[in-house]
Design a protein around this motif. Structure first.
Motif, PDB file in Angstrom:
ATOM      1  N   ARG A  92       0.822  -1.202   0.000  1.00 46.21           N
ATOM      2  CA  ARG A  92       0.000   0.000   0.000  1.00 46.21           C
ATOM      3  C   ARG A  92       0.858   1.255   0.000  1.00 46.21           C
ATOM      4  N   VAL A  93       0.231   2.359  -0.378  1.00 45.98           N
ATOM      5  CA  VAL A  93       0.811   3.695  -0.252  1.00 45.98           C
ATOM      6  C   VAL A  93       0.013   4.365   0.853  1.00 45.98           C
ATOM      7  N   GLU A  94       0.691   4.765   1.911  1.00 45.40           N
ATOM      8  CA  GLU A  94       0.000   5.330   3.070  1.00 45.40           C
ATOM      9  C   GLU A  94      -0.048   6.848   3.063  1.00 45.40           C
ATOM     10  N   TYR A  95       1.021   7.485   2.589  1.00 47.87           N
ATOM     11  CA  TYR A  95       1.024   8.944   2.574  1.00 47.87           C
ATOM     12  C   TYR A  95       2.057   9.460   1.587  1.00 47.87           C
ATOM     13  N   ILE A  96       1.880  10.713   1.202  1.00 54.22           N
ATOM     14  CA  ILE A  96       2.840  11.445   0.385  1.00 54.22           C
ATOM     15  C   ILE A  96       3.023  12.804   1.054  1.00 54.22           C
ATOM     16  N   ALA A  97       4.270  13.214   1.236  1.00 51.14           N
ATOM     17  CA  ALA A  97       4.569  14.526   1.825  1.00 51.14           C
ATOM     18  C   ALA A  97       5.266  15.390   0.778  1.00 51.14           C
ATOM     19  N   PHE A 143       8.005  27.302   2.446  1.00 60.32           N
ATOM     20  CA  PHE A 143       7.140  27.971   3.410  1.00 60.32           C
ATOM     21  C   PHE A 143       6.039  27.073   3.985  1.00 60.32           C
ATOM     22  N   LEU A 144       5.941  25.829   3.493  1.00 58.85           N
ATOM     23  CA  LEU A 144       4.809  24.991   3.861  1.00 58.85           C
ATOM     24  C   LEU A 144       5.129  23.528   3.582  1.00 58.85           C
ATOM     25  N   LYS A 145       4.549  22.644   4.378  1.00 62.49           N
ATOM     26  CA  LYS A 145       4.622  21.212   4.109  1.00 62.49           C
ATOM     27  C   LYS A 145       3.196  20.699   3.984  1.00 62.49           C
ATOM     28  N   ILE A 146       2.970  19.904   2.940  1.00 65.57           N
ATOM     29  CA  ILE A 146       1.664  19.303   2.713  1.00 65.57           C
ATOM     30  C   ILE A 146       1.809  17.797   2.915  1.00 65.57           C
ATOM     31  N   LEU A 147       0.954  17.246   3.754  1.00 66.38           N
ATOM     32  CA  LEU A 147       0.921  15.814   4.003  1.00 66.38           C
ATOM     33  C   LEU A 147      -0.425  15.299   3.521  1.00 66.38           C
ATOM     34  N   ARG A 148      -0.389  14.289   2.633  1.00 66.80           N
ATOM     35  CA  ARG A 148      -1.616  13.649   2.167  1.00 66.80           C
ATOM     36  C   ARG A 148      -1.576  12.208   2.622  1.00 66.80           C
ATOM     37  N   VAL A 149      -2.572  11.829   3.434  1.00 67.67           N
ATOM     38  CA  VAL A 149      -2.637  10.498   4.024  1.00 67.67           C
ATOM     39  C   VAL A 149      -3.838   9.779   3.419  1.00 67.67           C
ATOM     40  N   TYR A 150      -3.652   8.489   3.084  1.00 64.40           N
ATOM     41  CA  TYR A 150      -4.691   7.717   2.412  1.00 64.40           C
ATOM     42  C   TYR A 150      -5.163   6.586   3.299  1.00 64.40           C
TER      43      TYR A 150
END
Length: 142
Positions: free
Chosen positions: A90-95, A100-107
């Motif tokens: 599985r793919v759990e997250y992409i950062a 100026f910012l960090k985006i975390l996408r969690v699945y």
């Protein structure tokens, strides 16, 4: 005062997950949203984030532009699992880190969480806290 909405998209208690994430981050939580391939719903928008925009409409327009691209995450997951790394379960997250910012996408199954943070915020504690709060589907990304 921060803007908040109740969860309507996720198959799990995204409102509870938001609270857990807020308690986990060491710095500010700028935004927390739920999304899927069709919809995007902000659950928490910090005052600092709201202040970046000329108006509420300008902010929502920018969020729509973000969602137009973020929904492609689910296609990207298939690319990673089926083509690039077929041994992955599985793919759990992409950062994504910017200056100026960090985006975390969690699945979690067919649901996604979009979290915006300070650039130096570590993501692993956040992902671990989310995993402790929701039950990860056995058929994640299948």
């Amino acid at each position: 005062m921060p803007a908040t909405n109740r969860s309507q998209l996720c198959s799990f208690d995204a409102d509870r997950v938001r609270q857990v994430v807020q308690n986990t981050v060491s710095g500010p939580l700028y935004a927390f949203c739920e999304y899927d391939t069709e919809s995007f719903r902000p659950l928490y928008i910090a005052d600092e984030t709201i202040a970046m925009y000329e108006s509420k409409d300008a902010m929502l327009e920018h969020f729509e532009r973000i969602h137009t691209n973020v929904h492609m995450d689910f296609m990207q997951i298939e690319l990673f699992r089926n083509t690039l790394f077929p041994d992955a379960d599985r793919v759990e997250y992409i950062a994504t880190a910017m200056d100026f910012l960090k985006i975390l996408r969690v699945y979690v199954g067919d649901d996604g969480l979009f979290v915006s943070l300070e650039p130096d915020e570590p993501v692993e504690p956040i992902v671990d806290a989310i995993k402790e709060t929701v039950t990860w589907p056995e058929n994640q990304n299948s």
